[in-house]
Design a protein around this motif. Structure first.
Motif, PDB file in Angstrom:
ATOM      1  N   LYS A   1     -21.530 -76.564 -27.716  1.00 41.15           N
ATOM      2  CA  LYS A   1     -21.608 -75.917 -26.324  1.00 41.15           C
ATOM      3  C   LYS A   1     -20.789 -74.693 -26.073  1.00 41.15           C
ATOM      4  N   ARG A   2     -19.678 -74.516 -26.427  1.00 42.83           N
ATOM      5  CA  ARG A   2     -18.661 -73.431 -26.333  1.00 42.83           C
ATOM      6  C   ARG A   2     -19.175 -72.301 -27.307  1.00 42.83           C
ATOM      7  N   ALA A   3     -19.772 -72.320 -28.398  1.00 49.77           N
ATOM      8  CA  ALA A   3     -20.587 -71.253 -29.177  1.00 49.77           C
ATOM      9  C   ALA A   3     -21.763 -70.805 -28.516  1.00 49.77           C
ATOM     10  N   GLU A   4     -22.380 -71.810 -28.036  1.00 53.85           N
ATOM     11  CA  GLU A   4     -23.814 -71.387 -27.442  1.00 53.85           C
ATOM     12  C   GLU A   4     -23.672 -70.483 -26.031  1.00 53.85           C
ATOM     13  N   THR A   5     -22.559 -70.832 -25.466  1.00 54.19           N
ATOM     14  CA  THR A   5     -22.062 -69.991 -24.181  1.00 54.19           C
ATOM     15  C   THR A   5     -21.461 -68.693 -24.537  1.00 54.19           C
ATOM     16  N   ALA A   6     -20.807 -68.888 -25.622  1.00 57.17           N
ATOM     17  CA  ALA A   6     -20.368 -67.638 -25.936  1.00 57.17           C
ATOM     18  C   ALA A   6     -21.369 -66.568 -26.728  1.00 57.17           C
ATOM     19  N   ASP A   7     -22.503 -67.072 -26.840  1.00 61.47           N
ATOM     20  CA  ASP A   7     -23.666 -66.411 -27.626  1.00 61.47           C
ATOM     21  C   ASP A   7     -23.236 -66.071 -29.167  1.00 61.47           C
ATOM     22  N   LEU A   8     -22.483 -67.082 -29.797  1.00 60.77           N
ATOM     23  CA  LEU A   8     -22.174 -66.946 -31.314  1.00 60.77           C
ATOM     24  C   LEU A   8     -23.537 -67.579 -31.960  1.00 60.77           C
ATOM     25  N   VAL A   9     -23.780 -67.005 -33.251  1.00 62.67           N
ATOM     26  CA  VAL A   9     -24.831 -67.220 -34.090  1.00 62.67           C
ATOM     27  C   VAL A   9     -24.398 -68.572 -35.084  1.00 62.67           C
ATOM     28  N   GLY A  10     -25.018 -69.624 -34.928  1.00 62.25           N
ATOM     29  CA  GLY A  10     -24.649 -70.725 -35.815  1.00 62.25           C
ATOM     30  C   GLY A  10     -25.208 -70.695 -37.304  1.00 62.25           C
ATOM     31  N   VAL A  11     -24.438 -70.752 -38.149  1.00 61.56           N
ATOM     32  CA  VAL A  11     -24.709 -70.956 -39.498  1.00 61.56           C
ATOM     33  C   VAL A  11     -24.523 -72.185 -40.200  1.00 61.56           C
ATOM     34  N   PRO A  12     -25.126 -72.855 -41.267  1.00 57.25           N
ATOM     35  CA  PRO A  12     -25.058 -74.388 -41.531  1.00 57.25           C
ATOM     36  C   PRO A  12     -23.656 -74.860 -41.961  1.00 57.25           C
TER      37      PRO A  12
ATOM     38  N   PRO B   1     -19.299 -56.817 -29.049  1.00 56.27           N
ATOM     39  CA  PRO B   1     -19.850 -55.482 -28.923  1.00 56.27           C
ATOM     40  C   PRO B   1     -19.389 -54.673 -30.278  1.00 56.27           C
ATOM     41  N   VAL B   2     -18.604 -54.963 -30.999  1.00 56.34           N
ATOM     42  CA  VAL B   2     -18.581 -54.193 -32.254  1.00 56.34           C
ATOM     43  C   VAL B   2     -18.902 -54.875 -33.439  1.00 56.34           C
ATOM     44  N   ALA B   3     -19.606 -56.220 -33.351  1.00 55.93           N
ATOM     45  CA  ALA B   3     -19.965 -56.727 -34.487  1.00 55.93           C
ATOM     46  C   ALA B   3     -21.422 -56.629 -34.808  1.00 55.93           C
ATOM     47  N   GLY B   4     -21.904 -56.605 -36.038  1.00 55.26           N
ATOM     48  CA  GLY B   4     -23.398 -56.957 -36.413  1.00 55.26           C
ATOM     49  C   GLY B   4     -23.512 -58.282 -36.016  1.00 55.26           C
ATOM     50  N   ALA B   5     -22.978 -59.377 -36.214  1.00 54.67           N
ATOM     51  CA  ALA B   5     -23.125 -60.608 -35.723  1.00 54.67           C
ATOM     52  C   ALA B   5     -21.810 -61.364 -35.625  1.00 54.67           C
ATOM     53  N   VAL B   6     -21.424 -62.293 -34.770  1.00 48.57           N
ATOM     54  CA  VAL B   6     -20.440 -63.179 -34.712  1.00 48.57           C
ATOM     55  C   VAL B   6     -20.984 -64.552 -35.064  1.00 48.57           C
ATOM     56  N   ILE B   7     -20.595 -65.302 -36.052  1.00 50.24           N
ATOM     57  CA  ILE B   7     -21.269 -66.467 -36.813  1.00 50.24           C
ATOM     58  C   ILE B   7     -19.884 -67.738 -36.649  1.00 50.24           C
ATOM     59  N   TRP B   8     -20.475 -68.762 -36.679  1.00 50.58           N
ATOM     60  CA  TRP B   8     -19.621 -69.996 -36.795  1.00 50.58           C
ATOM     61  C   TRP B   8     -20.115 -71.121 -37.484  1.00 50.58           C
ATOM     62  N   ALA B   9     -19.566 -71.821 -38.370  1.00 46.05           N
ATOM     63  CA  ALA B   9     -19.893 -73.093 -39.062  1.00 46.05           C
ATOM     64  C   ALA B   9     -20.180 -74.226 -38.432  1.00 46.05           C
ATOM     65  N   ALA B  10     -21.505 -74.754 -38.140  1.00 43.47           N
ATOM     66  CA  ALA B  10     -21.971 -75.608 -37.122  1.00 43.47           C
ATOM     67  C   ALA B  10     -21.609 -76.959 -37.946  1.00 43.47           C
ATOM     68  N   ALA B  11     -21.494 -77.090 -39.278  1.00 43.53           N
ATOM     69  CA  ALA B  11     -21.347 -78.498 -39.807  1.00 43.53           C
ATOM     70  C   ALA B  11     -20.204 -79.352 -39.402  1.00 43.53           C
ATOM     71  N   GLY B  12     -20.347 -80.563 -38.956  1.00 40.72           N
ATOM     72  CA  GLY B  12     -19.218 -81.083 -38.607  1.00 40.72           C
ATOM     73  C   GLY B  12     -18.343 -81.107 -37.194  1.00 40.72           C
ATOM     74  N   ARG B  13     -19.071 -79.936 -36.575  1.00 40.27           N
ATOM     75  CA  ARG B  13     -18.292 -79.706 -35.404  1.00 40.27           C
ATOM     76  C   ARG B  13     -18.627 -80.501 -34.202  1.00 40.27           C
ATOM     77  N   SER B  14     -18.031 -80.789 -33.064  1.00 42.43           N
ATOM     78  CA  SER B  14     -18.438 -81.613 -32.025  1.00 42.43           C
ATOM     79  C   SER B  14     -19.298 -80.713 -31.008  1.00 42.43           C
ATOM     80  N   VAL B  15     -20.065 -81.835 -30.083  1.00 45.07           N
ATOM     81  CA  VAL B  15     -20.872 -81.252 -29.232  1.00 45.07           C
ATOM     82  C   VAL B  15     -20.176 -80.132 -28.181  1.00 45.07           C
ATOM     83  N   PRO B  16     -19.081 -80.515 -27.639  1.00 45.85           N
ATOM     84  CA  PRO B  16     -18.374 -79.528 -26.865  1.00 45.85           C
ATOM     85  C   PRO B  16     -18.170 -78.378 -27.638  1.00 45.85           C
ATOM     86  N   THR B  17     -17.648 -78.171 -28.922  1.00 49.54           N
ATOM     87  CA  THR B  17     -17.571 -76.783 -29.695  1.00 49.54           C
ATOM     88  C   THR B  17     -19.049 -76.142 -29.797  1.00 49.54           C
TER      89      THR B  17
END
Length: 275
Positions: free
Chosen positions: A51-62, A33-49
């Motif tokens: 899915k968690r990022a997707e569920t939390a509606d975080l924006v993936g970057v490479p 609610p207070v961020a322009g965007a909340v991002i995370w780095a997708a490279a090398g992360r597991s499938v569960p990670t």
């Protein structure tokens, strides 16, 4: 020569989460609610990670370099043994860049590890953090302690979030010191119970021990079941936390064997597969 002004976060900063495990996803979601965007780095992360990022509606970057380039604020929330390496990845990605993001190390590490992170990234760009409580989706269960020169700036972002952010002071390492001390009762004591149970079982006196503890109103089966479940689920992570806590205690010249032994217990019980 005039002193350059202290940088401040924009009104809606881009916030990078390294990495969205269960706690990281909760923190990232709470800041949307207070961020322009909340991002995370997708490279090398597991499938569960992922899915968690997707569920939390975080924006993936490479990758981490792209996250470091875009973020105004980076929150590191990873296994303790990886904290220094993650900070190093960010430092390498930033290189000699003049404008640098604010970096919150919210990991269960020692004050010495926080100091090493500050050396890599610049103390003026680092805030020390310690999460006490479970991943928070509702207010009232979890406190995020913060220390460092810009701790209040970070705390303000959590004002209406499920995390109760509190400023411990301006000293880097204070939040991590609190976490290390708290861990003596939250993780060392359960490890002691597990060791006691294992010894009683091996000596064939567990039933008698249960009776004695019951006389003190201690529910031995429930206590051991809970401790064993936590150790099996989180031991892979708690072992590193206990080593860091031991370092914090040893630096004061105090006995650190309690935490070292707890680390052994959790290392034996934990299972890192699938994390």
């Amino acid at each position: 020569m005039s002193t350059p002004p202290t940088p401040t976060l924009p009104s809606r900063p881009v916030i990078g989460i390294l990495h969205p495990g269960v706690m990281g996803a909760a923190i990232g979601s709470s800041l949307k609610p207070v961020a322009g965007a909340v991002i995370w780095a997708a490279a090398g992360r597991s499938v569960p990670t992922s899915k968690r990022a997707e569920t939390a509606d975080l924006v993936g970057v490479p990758d981490v370099p792209e996250l470091a380039r875009r973020a105004h604020l980076i929150i590191s929330i990873c296994p303790p043994h990886a904290a220094l390496d993650v900070a190093g990845q960010v430092a390498d990605a930033l290189g000699d860049r003049a404008e640098r993001p604010l970096y919150v190390d919210a990991n269960a590490v020692s004050p010495a590890t926080v100091a090493a992170i500050a050396e890599r990234l610049g103390a003026e760009h680092v805030v020390d953090g310690a999460v006490i409580g479970p991943p928070a989706w509702e207010r009232g269960s979890t406190v995020l302690w913060l220390s460092g020169g810009r701790a209040a700036e970070v705390a303000a972002l959590f004002d209406r979030s499920p995390f109760d952010a509190r400023v411990l002071g301006a000293d880097l390492g204070a939040a991590s010191a609190l976490k290390a001390c708290f861990g003596l009762q939250s993780k060392v004591v359960p490890a002691l119970w597990l060791t006691m149970a294992q010894a009683a079982r091996a000596h064939g006196v567990e039933d008698a021990l249960r009776e004695e503890l019951a006389r003190d109103d201690i529910d031995y089966p429930a206590l051991i079941s809970r401790a064993a479940g936590q150790a099996a689920e989180k031991g892979w992570r708690w072992a590193g936390e206990m080593e860091e806590a031991a370092d914090a205690i040893a630096a004061l010249g105090l006995p650190d064997g309690f935490s070292r032994a707890a680390a052994e217990v959790y290392r034996a019980a934990g299972n890192p597969e699938g994390r």
